[in-house]
Design a protein around this motif. Structure first.
Motif, PDB file in Angstrom:
ATOM      1  N   LEU A 171       0.832  -1.204   0.000  1.00 16.21           N
ATOM      2  CA  LEU A 171       0.000   0.000   0.000  1.00 16.21           C
ATOM      3  C   LEU A 171       0.868   1.256   0.000  1.00 16.21           C
ATOM      4  N   GLY A 172       2.014   1.200   0.690  1.00 14.18           N
ATOM      5  CA  GLY A 172       2.948   2.324   0.654  1.00 14.18           C
ATOM      6  C   GLY A 172       3.497   2.550  -0.740  1.00 14.18           C
ATOM      7  N   PHE A 173       3.810   1.481  -1.439  1.00 15.13           N
ATOM      8  CA  PHE A 173       4.268   1.582  -2.827  1.00 15.13           C
ATOM      9  C   PHE A 173       3.194   2.215  -3.698  1.00 15.13           C
ATOM     10  N   CYS A 174       1.961   1.763  -3.529  1.00  9.66           N
ATOM     11  CA  CYS A 174       0.862   2.320  -4.327  1.00  9.66           C
ATOM     12  C   CYS A 174       0.698   3.813  -4.084  1.00  9.66           C
ATOM     13  N   ARG A 175       0.788   4.230  -2.822  1.00 10.55           N
ATOM     14  CA  ARG A 175       0.673   5.661  -2.519  1.00 10.55           C
ATOM     15  C   ARG A 175       1.830   6.444  -3.143  1.00 10.55           C
ATOM     16  N   ALA A 176       3.018   5.872  -3.105  1.00  8.93           N
ATOM     17  CA  ALA A 176       4.196   6.578  -3.596  1.00  8.93           C
ATOM     18  C   ALA A 176       4.176   6.776  -5.110  1.00  8.93           C
ATOM     19  N   VAL A 177       3.610   5.819  -5.827  1.00  9.02           N
ATOM     20  CA  VAL A 177       3.679   5.879  -7.291  1.00  9.02           C
ATOM     21  C   VAL A 177       2.330   6.135  -7.949  1.00  9.02           C
ATOM     22  N   GLY A 178       1.267   6.256  -7.155  1.00 10.31           N
ATOM     23  CA  GLY A 178      -0.034   6.601  -7.704  1.00 10.31           C
ATOM     24  C   GLY A 178      -0.721   5.473  -8.456  1.00 10.31           C
ATOM     25  N   LEU A 179      -0.590   4.248  -7.963  1.00  6.47           N
ATOM     26  CA  LEU A 179      -1.234   3.105  -8.591  1.00  6.47           C
ATOM     27  C   LEU A 179      -2.217   2.451  -7.623  1.00  6.47           C
ATOM     28  N   LEU A 180      -3.142   1.673  -8.174  1.00  5.15           N
ATOM     29  CA  LEU A 180      -4.004   0.822  -7.376  1.00  5.15           C
ATOM     30  C   LEU A 180      -3.300  -0.514  -7.144  1.00  5.15           C
ATOM     31  N   PRO A 181      -3.588  -1.203  -6.050  1.00  2.00           N
ATOM     32  CA  PRO A 181      -2.982  -2.525  -5.849  1.00  2.00           C
ATOM     33  C   PRO A 181      -3.229  -3.478  -7.020  1.00  2.00           C
ATOM     34  N   SER A 182      -4.375  -3.365  -7.663  1.00  2.00           N
ATOM     35  CA  SER A 182      -4.678  -4.240  -8.797  1.00  2.00           C
ATOM     36  C   SER A 182      -3.762  -4.009  -9.985  1.00  2.00           C
ATOM     37  N   GLN A 183      -3.019  -2.901  -9.967  1.00  2.00           N
ATOM     38  CA  GLN A 183      -2.074  -2.590 -11.045  1.00  2.00           C
ATOM     39  C   GLN A 183      -0.649  -3.022 -10.715  1.00  2.00           C
ATOM     40  N   VAL A 184      -0.482  -3.694  -9.574  1.00  2.00           N
ATOM     41  CA  VAL A 184       0.855  -4.031  -9.085  1.00  2.00           C
ATOM     42  C   VAL A 184       1.100  -5.529  -9.153  1.00  2.00           C
ATOM     43  N   ALA A 185       2.283  -5.893  -9.639  1.00  2.00           N
ATOM     44  CA  ALA A 185       2.778  -7.264  -9.553  1.00  2.00           C
ATOM     45  C   ALA A 185       3.749  -7.345  -8.388  1.00  2.00           C
ATOM     46  N   MET A 186       3.495  -8.259  -7.454  1.00  2.00           N
ATOM     47  CA  MET A 186       4.416  -8.521  -6.352  1.00  2.00           C
ATOM     48  C   MET A 186       5.239  -9.751  -6.704  1.00  2.00           C
ATOM     49  N   VAL A 187       6.568  -9.643  -6.550  1.00  2.00           N
ATOM     50  CA  VAL A 187       7.464 -10.723  -6.946  1.00  2.00           C
ATOM     51  C   VAL A 187       8.297 -11.142  -5.739  1.00  2.00           C
ATOM     52  N   GLY A 188       8.241 -12.426  -5.369  1.00  2.00           N
ATOM     53  CA  GLY A 188       8.994 -12.878  -4.208  1.00  2.00           C
ATOM     54  C   GLY A 188       9.260 -14.368  -4.224  1.00  2.00           C
ATOM     55  N   ASP A 189      10.077 -14.813  -3.277  1.00  2.00           N
ATOM     56  CA  ASP A 189      10.465 -16.223  -3.210  1.00  2.00           C
ATOM     57  C   ASP A 189       9.890 -16.941  -2.003  1.00  2.00           C
ATOM     58  N   ASN A 190       9.063 -16.249  -1.208  1.00  2.00           N
ATOM     59  CA  ASN A 190       8.491 -16.853  -0.011  1.00  2.00           C
ATOM     60  C   ASN A 190       7.002 -16.560   0.082  1.00  2.00           C
ATOM     61  N   ASN A 191       6.305 -17.379   0.845  1.00  2.00           N
ATOM     62  CA  ASN A 191       4.868 -17.158   1.014  1.00  2.00           C
ATOM     63  C   ASN A 191       4.552 -15.846   1.726  1.00  2.00           C
ATOM     64  N   HIS A 192       5.465 -15.340   2.563  1.00  2.00           N
ATOM     65  CA  HIS A 192       5.242 -14.035   3.177  1.00  2.00           C
ATOM     66  C   HIS A 192       5.006 -12.969   2.106  1.00  2.00           C
ATOM     67  N   ASP A 193       5.776 -13.038   1.011  1.00  2.00           N
ATOM     68  CA  ASP A 193       5.618 -12.071  -0.081  1.00  2.00           C
ATOM     69  C   ASP A 193       4.260 -12.229  -0.749  1.00  2.00           C
ATOM     70  N   LEU A 194       3.895 -13.461  -1.023  1.00  2.00           N
ATOM     71  CA  LEU A 194       2.648 -13.727  -1.732  1.00  2.00           C
ATOM     72  C   LEU A 194       1.432 -13.446  -0.867  1.00  2.00           C
ATOM     73  N   HIS A 195       1.531 -13.749   0.422  1.00  2.00           N
ATOM     74  CA  HIS A 195       0.423 -13.450   1.333  1.00  2.00           C
ATOM     75  C   HIS A 195       0.257 -11.944   1.522  1.00  2.00           C
ATOM     76  N   MET A 196       1.374 -11.209   1.562  1.00  2.00           N
ATOM     77  CA  MET A 196       1.293  -9.751   1.606  1.00  2.00           C
ATOM     78  C   MET A 196       0.577  -9.228   0.365  1.00  2.00           C
ATOM     79  N   ALA A 197       0.941  -9.773  -0.792  1.00  2.00           N
ATOM     80  CA  ALA A 197       0.309  -9.355  -2.043  1.00  2.00           C
ATOM     81  C   ALA A 197      -1.190  -9.621  -2.023  1.00  2.00           C
ATOM     82  N   ALA A 198      -1.573 -10.780  -1.537  1.00  2.00           N
ATOM     83  CA  ALA A 198      -2.998 -11.117  -1.470  1.00  2.00           C
ATOM     84  C   ALA A 198      -3.733 -10.202  -0.508  1.00  2.00           C
TER      85      ALA A 198
END
Length: 243
Positions: A171-198
């Motif tokens: 959400l901080g990234f979205c505020r900083a760059v003016g995007l909606l979460p639905s416009q963001v791809a989260m990329v990670g190697d652990n479930n913590h990353d994917l669960h944050m994205a969800a």
């Protein structure tokens, strides 16, 4: 997953295991962390510290979603103390943070990150890094590997956005760059990353296999699993208007 992948306009990357090859970058650092936690050269206690944080002291492999793989310095310190470290959590956290900053000087990228980030930026994507490491370590890594100037956003566990798997970094990234979460791809190697994205409502959840996760541990929470981040160049839209 977003119904139209062409909507993706921002990419938020995890750092360790995603931008950096995990075992090559962090194996020696994790062993030093255990030595610090043992506080006195007790090899048996060092081994106990490694196992408590998720690293096999013999093979050097780190378990997916373990403290070493996904935890902050404070969480790792608390885990060490629970496993018998004689140090207090506060001083141990500071010692680990300092170690992780020093470790950034020896990190091994999974590809030429300066070139990859330059190409993604030229295609119009807004780019960020969200890591469970501290912000200073992220910045030093990005500067050393030549992609700091291509970043629109950096968040560590100490940057004020909360910790994974909470949604705050996205959400901080979205505020900083003016995007909606639905416009963001989260990329990670652990479930913590994917669960944050969800939790944040990201449009695309991408797992990579350059860290501690595997297809078996990641596929349930991911929209797609790539060998490494270079696969993003063909996965994502051909081009966007310049940011």
């Amino acid at each position: 997953m977003t119904t139209d992948i062409s909507e993706i306009a921002g990419i938020l990357f995890d750092k360790d295991g995603t931008l950096l090859s995990y075992d090559e970058s962090w194996g020696p650092v994790n062993r030093e962390a255990a030595r610090i936690a043992a506080a006195g050269g007790d090899s048996a206690l060092e081994e106990r510290m490694l196992r408590a944080a998720g690293m096999d002291p013999v093979s050097g492999r780190t378990a997916a979603d373990s403290l070493f793989a996904a935890g902050t310095a404070a969480q790792i310190a608390a885990g060490f103390v629970a496993a018998g470290s004689p140090l207090a959590v506060g001083p141990l956290t500071q010692a680990l943070d300092d170690l992780f900053v020093r470790g950034a000087q020896h990190s091994v990228p999974v590809t030429d990150l300066a070139a990859l980030f330059a190409r993604l930026k030229a295609r119009g994507f807004r780019l960020g890094v969200a890591s469970s490491d501290n912000e200073r370590s992220i910045r030093e890594t990005a500067e050393r590997l030549g992609f700091l100037d291509h970043l629109d956003f950096i968040a560590g566990y100490d940057s004020g956005h909360g910790c994974k798997p909470e949604p705050g970094m996205v959400l901080g990234f979205c505020r900083a760059v003016g995007l909606l979460p639905s416009q963001v791809a989260m990329v990670g190697d652990n479930n913590h990353d994917l669960h944050m994205a969800a939790a944040a409502g990201c449009g695309l959840k991408v797992a990579v296999l350059t860290g501690t996760g595997s297809v078996a541990t990641l596929q349930a929470a991911a929209d797609c699993v790539l060998d490494d981040i270079t696969g993003l160049e063909t996965l994502l839209p051909a081009g966007l208007p310049p940011a």
